[in-house]
Design a protein around this motif. Structure first.
Motif, mmCIF file in Angstrom:
data_model
loop_
_atom_site.group_PDB
_atom_site.id
_atom_site.type_symbol
_atom_site.label_atom_id
_atom_site.label_comp_id
_atom_site.label_asym_id
_atom_site.label_seq_id
_atom_site.Cartn_x
_atom_site.Cartn_y
_atom_site.Cartn_z
ATOM 1 N N MET A 1 0.755 70.649 21.850
ATOM 2 C CA MET A 1 0.484 70.536 20.481
ATOM 3 C C MET A 1 1.482 71.571 19.272
ATOM 4 S SD MET A 1 -2.116 68.968 20.551
ATOM 5 C CE MET A 1 -2.501 69.126 18.580
ATOM 6 N N TRP A 2 2.538 72.028 20.114
ATOM 7 C CA TRP A 2 3.495 72.594 19.387
ATOM 8 C C TRP A 2 4.450 71.588 18.903
ATOM 9 C CZ3 TRP A 2 8.774 71.885 20.388
ATOM 10 C CH2 TRP A 2 8.886 71.624 21.870
ATOM 11 N N ALA A 3 4.746 70.694 19.451
ATOM 12 C CA ALA A 3 5.706 69.660 19.293
ATOM 13 C C ALA A 3 4.906 68.809 18.027
ATOM 14 C CB ALA A 3 5.850 68.724 20.575
ATOM 15 N N VAL A 4 3.634 68.527 18.199
ATOM 16 C CA VAL A 4 2.892 67.785 17.039
ATOM 17 C C VAL A 4 3.090 68.627 15.601
ATOM 18 C CG1 VAL A 4 0.824 66.757 16.359
ATOM 19 C CG2 VAL A 4 1.348 66.663 18.784
ATOM 20 N N ALA A 5 2.715 69.885 16.002
ATOM 21 C CA ALA A 5 2.808 70.555 14.777
ATOM 22 C C ALA A 5 4.101 70.688 14.177
ATOM 23 C CB ALA A 5 2.316 72.108 15.029
ATOM 24 N N ALA A 6 5.141 70.649 14.973
ATOM 25 C CA ALA A 6 6.654 70.766 14.345
ATOM 26 C C ALA A 6 6.928 69.360 13.735
ATOM 27 C CB ALA A 6 7.512 70.960 15.527
ATOM 28 N N THR B 1 4.821 67.272 12.564
ATOM 29 C CA THR B 1 3.847 66.828 11.363
ATOM 30 C C THR B 1 4.396 68.035 10.268
ATOM 31 O OG1 THR B 1 2.300 66.583 12.718
ATOM 32 C CG2 THR B 1 1.518 66.926 10.509
ATOM 33 N N ALA B 2 4.866 69.266 10.427
ATOM 34 C CA ALA B 2 5.314 69.925 9.615
ATOM 35 C C ALA B 2 6.512 69.512 8.664
ATOM 36 C CB ALA B 2 5.682 71.284 10.130
ATOM 37 N N VAL B 3 7.400 68.896 9.399
ATOM 38 C CA VAL B 3 8.712 68.219 8.806
ATOM 39 C C VAL B 3 8.263 66.845 7.918
ATOM 40 C CG1 VAL B 3 10.679 66.923 9.495
ATOM 41 C CG2 VAL B 3 10.470 68.985 10.616
ATOM 42 N N SER B 4 7.403 66.324 8.467
ATOM 43 C CA SER B 4 7.131 65.020 7.715
ATOM 44 C C SER B 4 6.341 65.287 6.551
ATOM 45 C CB SER B 4 5.907 64.357 8.622
ATOM 46 O OG SER B 4 6.721 63.569 9.668
ATOM 47 N N VAL C 1 -1.789 61.778 22.726
ATOM 48 C CA VAL C 1 -1.273 62.868 21.776
ATOM 49 C C VAL C 1 0.203 62.344 22.004
ATOM 50 C CG1 VAL C 1 -0.851 64.925 21.232
ATOM 51 C CG2 VAL C 1 -3.011 64.250 21.958
ATOM 52 N N CYS C 2 1.088 61.801 21.172
ATOM 53 C CA CYS C 2 2.489 61.599 21.237
ATOM 54 C C CYS C 2 3.040 62.771 20.481
ATOM 55 C CB CYS C 2 3.033 60.275 20.772
ATOM 56 S SG CYS C 2 2.639 60.238 18.940
ATOM 57 N N ALA C 3 4.505 62.630 20.281
ATOM 58 C CA ALA C 3 5.304 64.032 19.750
ATOM 59 C C ALA C 3 4.627 63.906 18.291
ATOM 60 C CB ALA C 3 6.539 63.633 19.612
ATOM 61 N N PHE C 4 3.982 62.967 17.791
ATOM 62 C CA PHE C 4 3.591 62.685 16.301
ATOM 63 C C PHE C 4 2.279 62.782 15.847
ATOM 64 C CE2 PHE C 4 8.256 62.309 15.330
ATOM 65 C CZ PHE C 4 8.547 61.217 16.317
ATOM 66 N N GLY C 5 1.605 62.859 17.022
ATOM 67 C CA GLY C 5 0.034 62.989 16.981
ATOM 68 C C GLY C 5 -0.494 61.300 16.648
ATOM 69 N N LYS C 6 0.395 60.518 16.378
ATOM 70 C CA LYS C 6 -0.058 59.317 15.760
ATOM 71 C C LYS C 6 -0.757 58.257 16.652
ATOM 72 C CE LYS C 6 2.871 59.905 12.240
ATOM 73 N NZ LYS C 6 4.264 59.625 11.376
ATOM 74 N N GLY C 7 -0.547 58.285 18.040
ATOM 75 C CA GLY C 7 -1.315 57.672 19.022
ATOM 76 C C GLY C 7 -2.592 57.732 18.974
ATOM 77 N N VAL C 8 -3.265 58.854 18.609
ATOM 78 C CA VAL C 8 -4.406 59.284 18.814
ATOM 79 C C VAL C 8 -5.114 58.590 17.387
ATOM 80 C CG1 VAL C 8 -6.407 61.259 18.418
ATOM 81 C CG2 VAL C 8 -4.566 61.295 20.005
ATOM 82 N N VAL C 9 -4.434 58.845 16.489
ATOM 83 C CA VAL C 9 -4.789 58.376 14.992
ATOM 84 C C VAL C 9 -4.838 56.972 14.923
ATOM 85 C CG1 VAL C 9 -4.311 58.400 12.549
ATOM 86 C CG2 VAL C 9 -3.827 60.362 13.739
ATOM 87 N N SER C 10 -3.867 56.303 15.369
ATOM 88 C CA SER C 10 -4.031 54.920 15.507
ATOM 89 C C SER C 10 -5.244 54.404 16.177
ATOM 90 C CB SER C 10 -2.716 54.160 16.375
ATOM 91 O OG SER C 10 -2.839 52.818 16.243
ATOM 92 N N GLY D 1 15.965 64.424 12.557
ATOM 93 C CA GLY D 1 16.975 64.194 13.587
ATOM 94 C C GLY D 1 16.650 65.005 14.673
ATOM 95 N N LEU D 2 16.675 66.516 14.368
ATOM 96 C CA LEU D 2 16.202 67.410 15.492
ATOM 97 C C LEU D 2 14.852 66.965 16.369
ATOM 98 C CD1 LEU D 2 17.237 70.895 13.820
ATOM 99 C CD2 LEU D 2 17.918 69.501 16.141
ATOM 100 N N VAL D 3 13.703 66.704 15.282
ATOM 101 C CA VAL D 3 12.539 66.341 15.944
ATOM 102 C C VAL D 3 12.471 65.079 16.718
ATOM 103 C CG1 VAL D 3 10.236 65.288 15.244
ATOM 104 C CG2 VAL D 3 11.086 67.215 14.314
ATOM 105 N N ARG D 4 13.445 64.134 16.644
ATOM 106 C CA ARG D 4 13.564 62.916 17.216
ATOM 107 C C ARG D 4 14.277 63.163 18.518
ATOM 108 N NH1 ARG D 4 11.148 58.727 15.513
ATOM 109 N NH2 ARG D 4 10.648 58.583 13.418
ATOM 110 N N THR D 5 15.535 63.903 18.434
ATOM 111 C CA THR D 5 16.402 64.035 19.637
ATOM 112 C C THR D 5 15.595 65.193 20.647
ATOM 113 O OG1 THR D 5 17.744 65.511 18.155
ATOM 114 C CG2 THR D 5 18.332 63.066 18.441
ATOM 115 N N ARG D 6 15.524 66.196 19.948
ATOM 116 C CA ARG D 6 15.229 67.671 20.782
ATOM 117 C C ARG D 6 13.701 67.537 21.088
ATOM 118 N NH1 ARG D 6 19.174 71.333 19.728
ATOM 119 N NH2 ARG D 6 21.104 70.143 19.789
ATOM 120 N N ILE D 7 12.736 66.998 20.464
ATOM 121 C CA ILE D 7 11.020 67.203 20.623
ATOM 122 C C ILE D 7 10.679 65.746 21.113
ATOM 123 C CG2 ILE D 7 8.975 67.676 19.891
ATOM 124 C CD1 ILE D 7 10.325 69.504 17.798
ATOM 125 N N ALA D 8 10.770 64.752 20.389
ATOM 126 C CA ALA D 8 10.132 63.310 20.490
ATOM 127 C C ALA D 8 10.657 62.498 21.667
ATOM 128 C CB ALA D 8 10.110 62.456 19.216
#
Ligand code: SF4
Length: 160
Positions: A1-6, A8-11, A58-67, A131-138
């Motif tokens: 969930m920390w990844a989803v939170a991070a 989502t916070a950036v977006s 739950v993907c790194a953006f949480g959107k798999g569930v929302v979709s 960029g950081l979210v994509r390369t380091r988290i997602a």
């Protein structure tokens, strides 16, 4: 969930700063901007997430569930077959570039340290943060990347 939170916070921070800068320019522009953001989010959820390995998960953006809340499952094979060009991702960059340009015009019109701070924050969030979210988290831990992801291939090409 920390990844989803991070991620989502950036977006959400990007969208809020963008909306506020558009509001400072002309309040009705905020509605246009937020409508554009909503259009892009729905385009992703309905056009990509339905075919993704993370659909309903739950993907790194949480959107798999929302979709899965709103759209029926698509075809996983279609995700890997899709070709993505720089033109396809241009609208996603406009979410940051348009309010940034608006902020710069406001600064030229009349200098305001708050607007300067918001423009710099938007630049850092929109480019370095994303960029950081994509390369380091997602992408780093993404199952869909292993199966084949056209966006990762596009960015992968630009990195080599
Ligand atoms: S990884 Fe990307 S495409 Fe897959 S569900 Fe998450 S946001 Fe959608």
């Amino acid at each position: 969930m920390w990844a989803v939170a991070a991620s989502t916070a950036v977006s959400v921070s990007t969208y809020l700063i963008g909306a506020y800068l558009m509001y400072l320019a002309w309040p009705p522009l905020t509605l246009c901007y937020l409508a554009f953001v909503l259009f892009l989010e729905i385009r992703l959820l309905r056009g990509h997430c339905v075919d993704c390995a993370y659909y309903g998960k739950v993907c790194a953006f949480g959107k798999g569930v929302v979709s899965a809340w709103f759209f029926p499952r698509g075809d996983p094979a279609r995700f890997c077959q899709r070709k993505i060009s720089r033109i396809d991702i241009l609208p996603d960059f406009l979410v940051t570039l348009v309010p940034m340009a608006t902020g710069i015009l406001l600064l030229i019109w009349q200098f305001d340290p708050l607007i300067l701070i918001l423009v710099v924050a938007l630049f850092l969030l929109g480019f370095a943060g994303t960029g950081l979210v994509r390369t380091r988290i997602a992408c780093r831990f993404c199952r869909q990347r292993e199966l084949g992801c056209p966006a990762e291939q596009l960015f992968g090409k630009s990195r080599t």
